[in-house]
Design a protein around this motif. Structure first.
Motif, PDB file in Angstrom:
ATOM      1  N   THR A   1      37.357  38.975  52.310  1.00 55.41           N
ATOM      2  CA  THR A   1      37.194  37.694  51.610  1.00 55.41           C
ATOM      3  C   THR A   1      36.254  37.841  50.426  1.00 55.41           C
ATOM      4  OG1 THR A   1      37.577  36.466  53.665  1.00 55.41           O
ATOM      5  CG2 THR A   1      36.431  35.305  51.899  1.00 55.41           C
ATOM      6  N   LEU A   2      35.165  38.576  50.602  1.00 49.34           N
ATOM      7  CA  LEU A   2      34.224  38.789  49.498  1.00 49.34           C
ATOM      8  C   LEU A   2      34.883  39.570  48.358  1.00 49.34           C
ATOM      9  CD1 LEU A   2      30.952  39.640  51.476  1.00 49.34           C
ATOM     10  CD2 LEU A   2      31.675  37.437  50.553  1.00 49.34           C
ATOM     11  N   ASP A   3      35.650  40.596  48.702  1.00 48.32           N
ATOM     12  CA  ASP A   3      36.374  41.348  47.671  1.00 48.32           C
ATOM     13  C   ASP A   3      37.318  40.430  46.889  1.00 48.32           C
ATOM     14  OD1 ASP A   3      35.245  43.844  48.139  1.00 48.32           O
ATOM     15  OD2 ASP A   3      36.678  44.345  49.711  1.00 48.32           O
ATOM     16  N   ARG A   4      38.017  39.563  47.615  1.00 47.74           N
ATOM     17  CA  ARG A   4      38.994  38.681  46.970  1.00 47.74           C
ATOM     18  C   ARG A   4      38.289  37.660  46.074  1.00 47.74           C
ATOM     19  NH1 ARG A   4      41.944  38.211  51.035  1.00 47.74           N
ATOM     20  NH2 ARG A   4      40.825  36.486  51.992  1.00 47.74           N
ATOM     21  N   ILE A   5      37.114  37.170  46.503  1.00 47.39           N
ATOM     22  CA  ILE A   5      36.368  36.225  45.670  1.00 47.39           C
ATOM     23  C   ILE A   5      35.963  36.885  44.358  1.00 47.39           C
ATOM     24  CG2 ILE A   5      34.240  34.901  45.504  1.00 47.39           C
ATOM     25  CD1 ILE A   5      34.442  34.491  48.554  1.00 47.39           C
ATOM     26  N   CYS A   6      35.474  38.128  44.421  1.00 47.55           N
ATOM     27  CA  CYS A   6      35.079  38.848  43.205  1.00 47.55           C
ATOM     28  C   CYS A   6      36.261  39.019  42.257  1.00 47.55           C
ATOM     29  CB  CYS A   6      34.500  40.217  43.566  1.00 47.55           C
ATOM     30  SG  CYS A   6      32.879  40.175  44.337  1.00 47.55           S
ATOM     31  N   GLU A   7      37.356  39.481  42.807  1.00 53.52           N
ATOM     32  CA  GLU A   7      38.540  39.725  41.971  1.00 53.52           C
ATOM     33  C   GLU A   7      39.045  38.418  41.354  1.00 53.52           C
ATOM     34  OE1 GLU A   7      43.047  41.640  42.423  1.00 53.52           O
ATOM     35  OE2 GLU A   7      41.655  41.611  44.115  1.00 53.52           O
ATOM     36  N   THR A   8      39.082  37.346  42.139  1.00 56.73           N
ATOM     37  CA  THR A   8      39.580  36.060  41.644  1.00 56.73           C
ATOM     38  C   THR A   8      38.661  35.497  40.570  1.00 56.73           C
ATOM     39  OG1 THR A   8      40.541  35.627  43.821  1.00 56.73           O
ATOM     40  CG2 THR A   8      40.285  33.750  42.342  1.00 56.73           C
ATOM     41  N   ALA A   9      37.351  35.586  40.775  1.00 57.53           N
ATOM     42  CA  ALA A   9      36.406  35.074  39.783  1.00 57.53           C
ATOM     43  C   ALA A   9      36.518  35.840  38.473  1.00 57.53           C
ATOM     44  CB  ALA A   9      34.986  35.176  40.339  1.00 57.53           C
ATOM     45  N   ALA A  10      36.722  37.160  38.553  1.00 61.56           N
ATOM     46  CA  ALA A  10      36.882  37.956  37.327  1.00 61.56           C
ATOM     47  C   ALA A  10      38.139  37.549  36.573  1.00 61.56           C
ATOM     48  CB  ALA A  10      36.918  39.439  37.682  1.00 61.56           C
ATOM     49  N   GLU A  11      39.231  37.326  37.273  1.00 57.43           N
ATOM     50  CA  GLU A  11      40.475  36.909  36.626  1.00 57.43           C
ATOM     51  C   GLU A  11      40.334  35.512  36.030  1.00 57.43           C
ATOM     52  OE1 GLU A  11      43.442  37.170  39.611  1.00 57.43           O
ATOM     53  OE2 GLU A  11      43.514  39.374  39.622  1.00 57.43           O
ATOM     54  N   LEU A  12      39.647  34.625  36.746  1.00 54.71           N
ATOM     55  CA  LEU A  12      39.508  33.243  36.297  1.00 54.71           C
ATOM     56  C   LEU A  12      38.707  33.138  35.010  1.00 54.71           C
ATOM     57  CD1 LEU A  12      40.276  30.379  37.305  1.00 54.71           C
ATOM     58  CD2 LEU A  12      38.038  30.283  38.414  1.00 54.71           C
ATOM     59  N   THR A  13      37.698  33.989  34.834  1.00 58.05           N
ATOM     60  CA  THR A  13      36.827  33.922  33.652  1.00 58.05           C
ATOM     61  C   THR A  13      37.099  35.039  32.651  1.00 58.05           C
ATOM     62  OG1 THR A  13      35.160  35.232  34.813  1.00 58.05           O
ATOM     63  CG2 THR A  13      34.996  32.830  34.983  1.00 58.05           C
ATOM     64  N   ASP A  14      38.110  35.881  32.939  1.00 55.51           N
ATOM     65  CA  ASP A  14      38.437  37.020  32.081  1.00 55.51           C
ATOM     66  C   ASP A  14      37.232  37.955  31.918  1.00 55.51           C
ATOM     67  OD1 ASP A  14      40.275  38.494  30.606  1.00 55.51           O
ATOM     68  OD2 ASP A  14      39.601  37.649  28.692  1.00 55.51           O
ATOM     69  N   ALA A  15      36.522  38.207  33.047  1.00 59.11           N
ATOM     70  CA  ALA A  15      35.353  39.086  33.039  1.00 59.11           C
ATOM     71  C   ALA A  15      35.757  40.485  33.491  1.00 59.11           C
ATOM     72  CB  ALA A  15      34.269  38.534  33.946  1.00 59.11           C
ATOM     73  N   ARG A  16      35.080  41.475  32.938  1.00 59.07           N
ATOM     74  CA  ARG A  16      35.355  42.859  33.340  1.00 59.07           C
ATOM     75  C   ARG A  16      34.791  43.170  34.722  1.00 59.07           C
ATOM     76  NH1 ARG A  16      37.084  46.159  29.224  1.00 59.07           N
ATOM     77  NH2 ARG A  16      36.842  45.328  27.103  1.00 59.07           N
ATOM     78  N   TYR A  17      33.624  42.641  35.006  1.00 56.75           N
ATOM     79  CA  TYR A  17      32.937  43.005  36.242  1.00 56.75           C
ATOM     80  C   TYR A  17      32.536  41.744  37.008  1.00 56.75           C
ATOM     81  CZ  TYR A  17      32.395  47.146  33.316  1.00 56.75           C
ATOM     82  OH  TYR A  17      32.643  48.210  32.486  1.00 56.75           O
ATOM     83  N   ALA A  18      32.607  41.845  38.320  1.00 55.37           N
ATOM     84  CA  ALA A  18      32.178  40.752  39.192  1.00 55.37           C
ATOM     85  C   ALA A  18      31.530  41.363  40.430  1.00 55.37           C
ATOM     86  CB  ALA A  18      33.351  39.861  39.591  1.00 55.37           C
ATOM     87  N   ALA A  19      30.611  40.631  41.022  1.00 52.17           N
ATOM     88  CA  ALA A  19      29.937  41.119  42.234  1.00 52.17           C
ATOM     89  C   ALA A  19      29.405  39.933  43.016  1.00 52.17           C
ATOM     90  CB  ALA A  19      28.800  42.079  41.879  1.00 52.17           C
ATOM     91  N   ILE A  20      29.199  40.167  44.311  1.00 53.31           N
ATOM     92  CA  ILE A  20      28.543  39.181  45.176  1.00 53.31           C
ATOM     93  C   ILE A  20      27.389  39.883  45.866  1.00 53.31           C
ATOM     94  CG2 ILE A  20      28.750  37.760  47.250  1.00 53.31           C
ATOM     95  CD1 ILE A  20      31.605  37.168  46.508  1.00 53.31           C
ATOM     96  N   GLY A  21      26.198  39.343  45.715  1.00 51.64           N
ATOM     97  CA  GLY A  21      25.031  39.844  46.437  1.00 51.64           C
ATOM     98  C   GLY A  21      24.765  38.959  47.637  1.00 51.64           C
TER      99      GLY A  21
END
Length: 578
Positions: A60-80
């Motif tokens: 779920t955490l991996d999917r949140i990172c990937e989805t947030a990056a696609e939604l904002t057109d960001a190269r990198y995403a992470a969850i701490g």
């Protein structure tokens, strides 16, 4: 700028809000959105749907990172993920950096300093045009990709901070705008719900695993294993369930400390027989029934053993039931591994209590079985004395009478030999009666005598007495720890021969003149039978126990053909240094 939330509908005097009013409020809210944000609503809805699928937490955490990056057109995403004490990061999940680049960067952020640390203590939305310009930034490690634009949004689960979602480096080189902030906030809210569901699911699965482990331990302990094998089962199950580097069981020793009596580990540890001295402050807590949790065993001065240097976080749990402390269960993790969570500590403590109860039940069962064996041995001894010896004695007197009346010298000589043989037989039966009536506390401590005791005890269920042969000074050179494990190995081998082999002949050899492959002097136990042998696909738990016991002492164990016709049966070899 961020879009303010729509005001909550005012409930009518009757209580619940009018559905028509709710719909009208939602319509007015949508009408207030800009054209760009309205166009991105379908993308947001699809992102929310994607985040809400699945129940495994890390996925779920991996999917949140990937989805947030696609939604904002960001190269990198992470969850701490914030640690339980709120002072750092317990986990760091990232998207956009491949494994090779991650390996070059090295250690993941721990959240103890820098911008990520500031967001832990001030969990609020943060948007920066340039990371390096913020005074809280502490720079990047070597080989880290360049990052400038930054957007950080806290993730709350059931009102509590779970962690922070970080986005960096838009693909078009621009900055994160108000629409990105609004979308990521909505996504973070949905992520909090998805993470909450995943955590509940994971907690349920974790409890199920620990319950299954407790059932497995209880079943194994009540299946008739001896005490040492029972403790080994507890250590092995605990290591598996706690995801630790080792499972260790200690029992109180005569000096007031605790001795390691069972170890489950993928690597040879040489821990068997090591004693934690009574001067250790941990011993008092454990003997009083209080669990001890350690952040880093290698640096904790209370343990007072060199073995602790190899481990990091550790749980030391008293094996207690009904106010009685039987021993201690230790589950240490590797140095640098994540600490045990509060849920893991609770589940492990409950497992230790259940294991202690199972150990007490198994001990009571073994006492009953031992009592039954002693009663059976007493009955056999009485029958031998009251029936067999008296009949042999009467037969001998009849033969002596016939010898006196005979006038043929050859007959007198033959009858005399028969009478002598009867006298020897009577003496041997009396020796057997004495061995049957001998209690365990009356036996001398020599290894040779203990081996003979095991052979004599096995003769009752086997229906015959195994032969034995000693080579070398068995009693004087074999140490107590090796001797104790050799006796346990002999008991296991004889038990296997009785329960599975259907043997009619068993040869036992104890050789104290062996030179091991490493050049050490050692002792070798060989138990050979003429039974059915080890069938393909048959159970090998007893052989695994023998091998584990030998390897824990730096020795080895294996098996081969037996002593029956055409090499039928099984030969078990167990050896260890003195």
């Amino acid at each position: 700028m961020s879009v303010p939330p729509a005001p909550a509908p005012t409930p009518p005097p009757g209580g619940s809000p009018d559905p028509a009013e709710v719909a009208a409020q939602a319509t007015r809210s949508l009408q207030g959105l800009s054209t760009e944000l309205t166009a991105r609503v379908p993308q947001l809805l699809e992102a929310m749907r994607s985040v809400g699928t699945g129940l495994e937490l890390h996925t779920t955490l991996d999917r949140i990172c990937e989805t947030a990056a696609e939604l904002t057109d960001a190269r990198y995403a992470a969850i701490g993920v914030v640690s339980e004490d709120g002072d750092g990061l317990a986990d760091f999940v990232y998207h956009g950096i491949d494994e090779e680049a991650a390996a070059r960067i090295g250690r993941l952020p721990d959240g103890h300093r820098g911008l990520l640390g500031a967001l832990i203590h001030q969990p609020e939305t943060l948007r920066l045009a340039d990371l390096a310009a913020d005074p809280r930034s502490c720079g990047f490690p070597a080989h880290h990709p360049p990052m400038r634009g930054f957007l950080g949004v806290p993730i709350r689960v059931q009102g509590e901070i779970f962690g922070n979602l970080y986005l960096t480096e838009k693909r078009d080189g621009g900055e994160f705008n108000d629409y990105d902030v609004h979308m990521v906030r909505v996504l973070a809210t949905e992520a909090g719900i998805a993470i909450g569901n995943a955590r509940l699911y994971e907690a349920a699965k974790q409890r199920e695993r620990w319950i299954d482990g407790s059932v497995a331990v209880t079943t194994a302990l009540l299946s008739g294993s001896d005490a040492e094998d029972a403790l080994a089962v507890v250590a092995e199950q605990a290591r598996h369930l706690a995801d630790s580097a080792a499972g260790i069981v200690l029992l109180p020793d005569e000096e007031g400390g605790m001795e390691i009596v069972a170890v489950s580990s993928d690597r040879p540890s040489g821990a068997l027989g090591v004693v934690v001295p009574p001067e250790s402050r941990i011993i008092a807590d454990l003997l009083d029934g209080r669990p001890v949790f350690i952040d880093d065993a290698a640096t904790d001065p209370r343990i007072m053993t060199d073995l602790a240097r190899a481990y990091g976080p550790a749980m030391l749990l008293p094996l207690q039931s009904d106010g009685r402390v039987l021993g201690t269960l230790v589950t240490p993790r590797e140095r640098g591994a994540r600490p045990f969570t509060e849920a893991e500590r609770t589940l492990a403590t409950q497992f230790a209590s259940q294991a202690a109860l199972a150990l007490m039940m198994a001990e009571a069962q073994r006492d009953r079985e031992r009592l039954a064996v002693y009663e059976d041995r007493d009955r056999i001894a009485r029958d031998l004395h009251d029936l067999v010896i008296q009949r042999l004695f009467a037969t001998g007197m009849m033969l002596e009478s016939a010898q006196r009346r005979s006038v043929v010298p050859e007959v007198r000589q033959g009858v005399g030999k028969a009478v002598d043989e009867l006298d020897v037989t009577i003496q041997e039966i009396r020796t057997a009666i004495f061995a049957l009536q001998q209690g365990p506390a009356e036996a001398p401590a020599g290894l040779r005598t203990r081996v003979l005791r095991e052979i004599n005890m096995a003769a009752v269920p086997l229906g015959f007495k195994p032969s034995h042969h000693f080579v070398g000074p068995v009693d004087t050179v074999v140490g107590e720890l090796t001797g104790k494990n050799l006796i346990a190995a002999l008991r296991e081998a004889l038990s296997n021969a009785f329960r599975h082999a259907g043997a009619t002949r068993i040869d036992v050899v104890v050789d104290a003149t062996v030179v091991l492959p490493e050049g050490e002097r050692g002792v070798r136990l060989t138990v050979a039978d003429d039974g059915v042998g080890i069938t393909e696909g048959g159970r090998r738990s007893g052989l695994k126990n023998l091998k584990r016991r030998a390897e824990s002492l730096g020795g080895a164990s294996w098996y081969g053909p037996g002593i029956g016709e055409d090499e039928g049966g099984t030969t078990v070899v167990w050896q260890a240094p003195y």
